[in-house]
Every structure is written in structure tokens, then in C-alpha cells.
Write a protein that holds these residues in place. Structure first.
Motif, PDB file in Angstrom:
ATOM      1  N   SER A 252      35.256  29.910 -11.605  1.00  0.00           N
ATOM      2  CA  SER A 252      34.516  29.234 -12.684  1.00  0.00           C
ATOM      3  C   SER A 252      33.396  28.373 -12.106  1.00  0.00           C
TER       4      SER A 252
ATOM      5  N   ASP B 249      44.860  28.257 -12.486  1.00  0.00           N
ATOM      6  CA  ASP B 249      45.020  28.739 -11.104  1.00  0.00           C
ATOM      7  C   ASP B 249      43.820  28.326 -10.254  1.00  0.00           C
TER       8      ASP B 249
ATOM      9  N   LEU C 208      37.749  34.949 -18.170  1.00  0.00           N
ATOM     10  CA  LEU C 208      36.661  34.543 -17.269  1.00  0.00           C
ATOM     11  C   LEU C 208      35.863  35.777 -16.816  1.00  0.00           C
TER      12      LEU C 208
ATOM     13  N   ILE D 280      33.462  36.750 -19.534  1.00  0.00           N
ATOM     14  CA  ILE D 280      32.268  35.889 -19.595  1.00  0.00           C
ATOM     15  C   ILE D 280      31.295  36.274 -18.476  1.00  0.00           C
ATOM     16  N   ILE D 281      31.849  36.466 -17.272  1.00  0.00           N
ATOM     17  CA  ILE D 281      30.980  36.829 -16.136  1.00  0.00           C
ATOM     18  C   ILE D 281      30.306  38.182 -16.410  1.00  0.00           C
TER      19      ILE D 281
ATOM     20  N   GLN E 289      43.776  34.236 -18.924  1.00  0.00           N
ATOM     21  CA  GLN E 289      42.613  33.376 -18.645  1.00  0.00           C
ATOM     22  C   GLN E 289      41.673  34.024 -17.631  1.00  0.00           C
ATOM     23  N   GLY E 290      42.261  34.700 -16.653  1.00  0.00           N
ATOM     24  CA  GLY E 290      41.469  35.377 -15.621  1.00  0.00           C
ATOM     25  C   GLY E 290      40.616  36.480 -16.221  1.00  0.00           C
TER      26      GLY E 290
ATOM     27  N   PHE F 204      27.455  37.763 -18.899  1.00  0.00           N
ATOM     28  CA  PHE F 204      26.233  37.174 -18.325  1.00  0.00           C
ATOM     29  C   PHE F 204      25.541  38.120 -17.339  1.00  0.00           C
TER      30      PHE F 204
ATOM     31  N   PHE G 176      30.624  30.532 -10.803  1.00  0.00           N
ATOM     32  CA  PHE G 176      29.857  31.091 -11.929  1.00  0.00           C
ATOM     33  C   PHE G 176      28.896  30.037 -12.497  1.00  0.00           C
TER      34      PHE G 176
ATOM     35  N   MET H 255      24.806  29.870 -12.607  1.00  0.00           N
ATOM     36  CA  MET H 255      24.076  29.576 -13.857  1.00  0.00           C
ATOM     37  C   MET H 255      23.015  28.487 -13.618  1.00  0.00           C
TER      38      MET H 255
ATOM     39  N   TRP I 187      42.232  30.015  -7.972  1.00  0.00           N
ATOM     40  CA  TRP I 187      41.168  31.032  -7.872  1.00  0.00           C
ATOM     41  C   TRP I 187      40.318  31.049  -9.132  1.00  0.00           C
ATOM     42  N   ILE I 188      40.914  30.738 -10.293  1.00  0.00           N
ATOM     43  CA  ILE I 188      40.120  30.694 -11.533  1.00  0.00           C
ATOM     44  C   ILE I 188      39.164  29.499 -11.469  1.00  0.00           C
TER      45      ILE I 188
END
Lengths: 222, 61
Positions: free
Chosen positions: B9, B2, A53, A56-57, A49-50, A60, B12, B16, B4-5
């Protein structure tokens, strides 16, 4: 002579619009295929998952910082592929999750087919009626800000019903953005096919992800 | 997810919002305004999407 000049200019403008439209759909279809391949790679490798992410970052960052420098040259096409590849890569964990649960394959295929039907239906509607949906711009951008604010809150509160409401809102917003972006292309509001491709790709990507989430929730598997 | 995720997120999405703010402001102030008929057409099209999504939900249930 004056009328002849106006007709010639009108024809030139229509040809330019058709060229943008054709190039946009060509690049969009190739980048969607590439994105699908990268999603497959992501599932095969089993990215976390990390990392998703991070993809995605990274995607962008490319669109915000790199694409504006190359959007008027052929190098922009490579940036589009890098962007869509990273976005495809980010789908891996989500697709692996849904494919691992009972009837998950059916849910993923329904979401994929549904996204295709919605995109083709909305684009086809704008292309055949030639209606101008640029009046929706203010509503769509403000709606997107509201949804993003709600999504930030929901990251920490994790309320399932709120998640469903956010996904439903995103599906409606992305449908509106498909009408808006397509009408901007055919009415000359968007003349750069690289930017147009990125906009339409993001609409399709978000539509698919949120449709999959809703279908997954209602199929009783989420 | 987690912690940190979650934080990354949220950060981020916050960036945006910050990036989209000027575009939203510009479209609100200077964007073309639609007539009642324009909005009715848009709402009808979006309602068709809602109907289609409900159909998809019924298919997977």
C-alpha cells in the motif's frame, strides 16, 4: 459578418461543451452502476484485503498505462468499465465489514446517500452558476500530495485520530476536485469525456470510501 | 493488516505521489490564480460540505 462568425464559433463551442458534459454524465452513471454491481460480486465472493489492493493497483495501471492509448477511441469506454469494475471490486472487504456490524447497513446507506447529495449539490452549483474553479488546481494537487504523504505515514503508525483527519481532508479535497473538474468541463478545459469520467468517478469513489470511514467511526461501530 | 499489504500500500501511494508531482508542479506554476472573492466562494461551498457531513454524523450517532 465578423460578428456572425464570432456568434457561430461561440455556439459551436457551447454545443461541443454540452456534448462532453452529456457524454461524461452518461458514461459516469453507467460506470457507477457497473462499479456497484462489481462491489456486490466482490462481497458475494468474499475477496480478501490483498485481492482488493491488487484490484486498486490493477485499476490505476489501466488508467496510467492503458487509457492514454485509447482515450480518443471507443475502446476507451471499455477501459473505463474495466477500471470502474476493478475499483468496485476493491470495495468488497470494506462493505462486508461495515454490513456485518450492528447498524452497519444504515451507515453504508447514509454514506452512499451523502456522497450522492454532495456530488449532485456541488455539480449543480457549478452548472447553474457557471463559476470557474480552475484557480483551485494548484491548491488541490498540492493538498493531495500532502494527504498522500500523511496516508503513507499512517499505514505504519495507524493512529485512529490521524486516520480521521486524513479522511476529513480527503472529503474536502474531493469536494474541491468535483468543483474543479466540473468547471473544467463546462469551460472547455477538459474536452475528453473519457478522461472527465475517470476524474469524476475517482472523486465520487474517494468521497464515498472516506465518508463511510468517518460515519463508521462516529457511529461507534469502528 | 498484514505487513506485506502495508508495504505494498505504501509503495503504491508512493508511486501515486511520484505520478502526481509533475501535475501539481505545473498547476502551481502555470495555473490560473483566483481573486479573494473566488476563494471566499470556494471556502463557503466547502464549509457547506463540512456542515452537511456533520449533519450526517449526527444522523448515524
Amino acid at each position: 459578418m465578423n460578428n456572425y462568425g464570432q456568434v457561430a464559433r461561440g455556439r459551436e463551442s457551447a454545443l461541443a461543451t454540452n456534448k462532453v458534459l452529456r457524454n461524461t454524465y452518461m458514461l459516469l452513471s453507467m460506470s457507477l452502476i457497473f462499479s456497484g454491481v462489481m462491489a456486490g460480486v466482490s462481497m458475494a465472493v468474499g475477496i480478501s484485503q490483498g485481492m482488493a489492493l491488487g484490484s486498486i493497483i490493477g485499476a490505476f495501471v489501466l488508467v496510467w498505462l492503458v487509457l492514454p492509448r485509447f482515450e480518443n477511441s471507443t475502446a476507451g469506454i471499455f477501459v473505463v468499465f474495466a477500471f470502474t469494475g476493478l475499483m468496485g471490486l476493491s470495495l468488497g472487504p470494506m462493505l462486508s465489514y461495515y454490513l456485518a456490524i450492528p447498524n452497519g447497513g444504515n451507515t453504508v446507506m447514509t454514506a452512499l446517500g451523502g456522497t450522492g447529495v454532495i456530488f449532485l449539490g456541488l455539480s449543480g452549483y457549478v452548472l447553474t452558476t457557471r463559476k470557474d474553479f480552475s484557480f483551485m488546481g494548484g491548491f488541490l494537487f498540492v493538498g493531495l500530495l500532502v494527504i498522500l504523504g500523511a496516508a503513507i505515514l499512517n499505514i505504519f503508525f495507524s493512529i485512529p485520530a490521524f486516520s480521521l483527519a486524513i479522511s476529513s481532508g480527503i472529503i474536502l479535497l474531493m469536494s474541491g476536485f468535483i468543483l474543479f473538474d466540473t468547471s473544467r468541463i463546462i469551460h472547455g478545459g477538459e474536452t475528453n469525456y473519457i478522461r472527465a469520467t475517470v476524474s469524476l468517478y475517482l472523486n465520487i469513489h474517494n468521497l464515498f470510501v472516506n465518508l463511510l470511514y468517518i460515519l463508521g467511526a462516529f457511529s461507534g461501530d469502528d | 493488516m498484514d505487513t506485506w499489504i502495508k508495504i505494498a500500500s505504501a509503495a503504491f501511494l508512493g508511486i501515486m505521489v511520484w505520478r502526481l508531482w509533475p501535475a501539481a508542479n505545473q498547476w502551481l506554476k502555470n495555473g490560473p490564480k483566483g481573486s479573494k472573492k473566488d476563494w471566499q466562494t470556494a471556502i463557503m461551498v466547502l464549509l457547506a460540505v463540512v456542515g452537511f457531513v456533520i449533519l450526517l454524523i449526527m444522523m448515524v450517532r
